[in-house]
Design a protein around this motif. Structure first.
Motif, PDB file in Angstrom:
ATOM      1  N   THR A  36      38.454  39.670  51.438  1.00 38.26           N
ATOM      2  CA  THR A  36      39.711  40.107  50.828  1.00 38.26           C
ATOM      3  C   THR A  36      40.678  38.948  50.601  1.00 38.26           C
ATOM      4  N   HIS A  57      36.947  38.465  41.635  1.00 39.59           N
ATOM      5  CA  HIS A  57      37.397  39.837  41.884  1.00 39.59           C
ATOM      6  C   HIS A  57      37.042  40.231  43.312  1.00 39.59           C
ATOM      7  N   ASP A  60      40.550  43.592  47.441  1.00 37.43           N
ATOM      8  CA  ASP A  60      41.957  44.007  47.370  1.00 37.43           C
ATOM      9  C   ASP A  60      42.737  43.289  46.266  1.00 37.43           C
ATOM     10  N   GLY A  61      42.043  42.740  45.283  1.00 38.76           N
ATOM     11  CA  GLY A  61      42.763  42.141  44.166  1.00 38.76           C
ATOM     12  C   GLY A  61      42.099  40.905  43.606  1.00 38.76           C
ATOM     13  N   ASN A  62      42.800  40.280  42.666  1.00 34.32           N
ATOM     14  CA  ASN A  62      42.315  39.083  42.001  1.00 34.32           C
ATOM     15  C   ASN A  62      42.502  37.870  42.901  1.00 34.32           C
ATOM     16  N   SER A  65      45.688  35.431  43.290  1.00 40.09           N
ATOM     17  CA  SER A  65      46.868  35.714  44.118  1.00 40.09           C
ATOM     18  C   SER A  65      46.830  34.919  45.419  1.00 40.09           C
TER      19      SER A  65
END
Length: 252
Positions: A36, A57, A60-62, A65
């Motif tokens: 994550t 990917h 919990d997101g790209n 970040s």
């Protein structure tokens, strides 16, 4: 010894990458395998590695970040199944890009590139990441493919194409109305030109349009059989190493 961090939300993919790395270089030590953005930020805030393999990917997101929350000075090799439009951005400095399923020769070249750059100078990770972000915001996919129909030439719109395929070592496209045309492209080349939201390479012979999927069936060995429209003369089964990425693509 090279200390490596793997950031990958699919455990089988992370384990297989570790196996590939150890096969290429027994001196590689995998410090951690994280799934994550949150785990990655926490780890990178406290620990250090020589090299990071990072899936774009995550659960919990790209992954970009991560760069917004912690300074990453370590060289990064990005991995992903379908963000082909970003390939050009990774071909500078120490950053590289590996398309899943990861080819052993490509992985070897990436490691060689890392060692060469490690021996010379420190890369500007932040600058390269900014380039990647910019490209991600402005994807430029091929809209039409020029084909020959006898003596005639026509341009087939990407939205008209149900799938690309290989038959007898030649590459073809099949339109939704069942017309087949030969192409002067390899599937590898096509994969980097088309919109990964709409198209997915299920195996070495087929790239399919989401709208061309008529049915899907589970087979033994966790395999998936795809029924296409128009129908294909060959069985279209998702390769084992593409299963996880395929399921992600379906859930986008």
């Amino acid at each position: 010894m090279t200390k490596v961090l793997i950031i990958e939300d699919e455990k089988p993919a992370a384990d297989y990458l570790e196996y590939q790395l150890k096969q290429l270089d027994p001196e590689i030590e995998v410090l951690a395998k994280l799934a994550t953005v949150r785990e990655s930020v926490e780890w990178l805030s406290l620990e250090k590695s020589d090299l990071v393999f990072m899936d774009i990917h995550l659960a919990d997101g790209n992954c970009f970040s991560i760069f917004d929350q912690v300074e990453v000075k370590t060289p990064v090799i990005f991995t992903t199944a379908y963000d082909q439009y970003a390939i050009k951005a990774f071909k500078v400095n120490s950053i590289d890009y590996l398309l899943k399923p990861i080819d052993e020769n490509d992985l070897r070249k990436s490691l060689e590139k890392f060692h060469q750059l490690r021996a010379s100078s420190s890369p500007d990770i932040a600058a390269i990441t900014a380039v990647i972000r910019d490209m991600a915001k402005k994807p430029d996919y091929q809209q039409r493919f020029m084909v020959y129909a006898g003596e005639k030439i026509r341009a087939v719109r990407a939205m008209e194409i149900a799938y690309f395929y290989i038959s007898e070592k030649e590459v073809f496209l099949c339109t939704f109305d069942g017309r087949n045309y030969g192409l002067d492209y390899s599937l590898d080349k096509i994969e980097g030109l088309i919109d990964p939201d709409l198209f997915f390479r299920i195996n070495r012979k087929f790239i399919i349009n989401f709208d061309a999927i008529e049915n899907m069936y589970n087979l033994s060995g966790s395999r998936i059989k795809v029924i296409l429209k128009p129908a294909s003369n060959e069985e279209t089964i998702v390769s084992f190493h593409r299963i996880s990425a395929f399921k992600k693509w379906l859930n986008r």
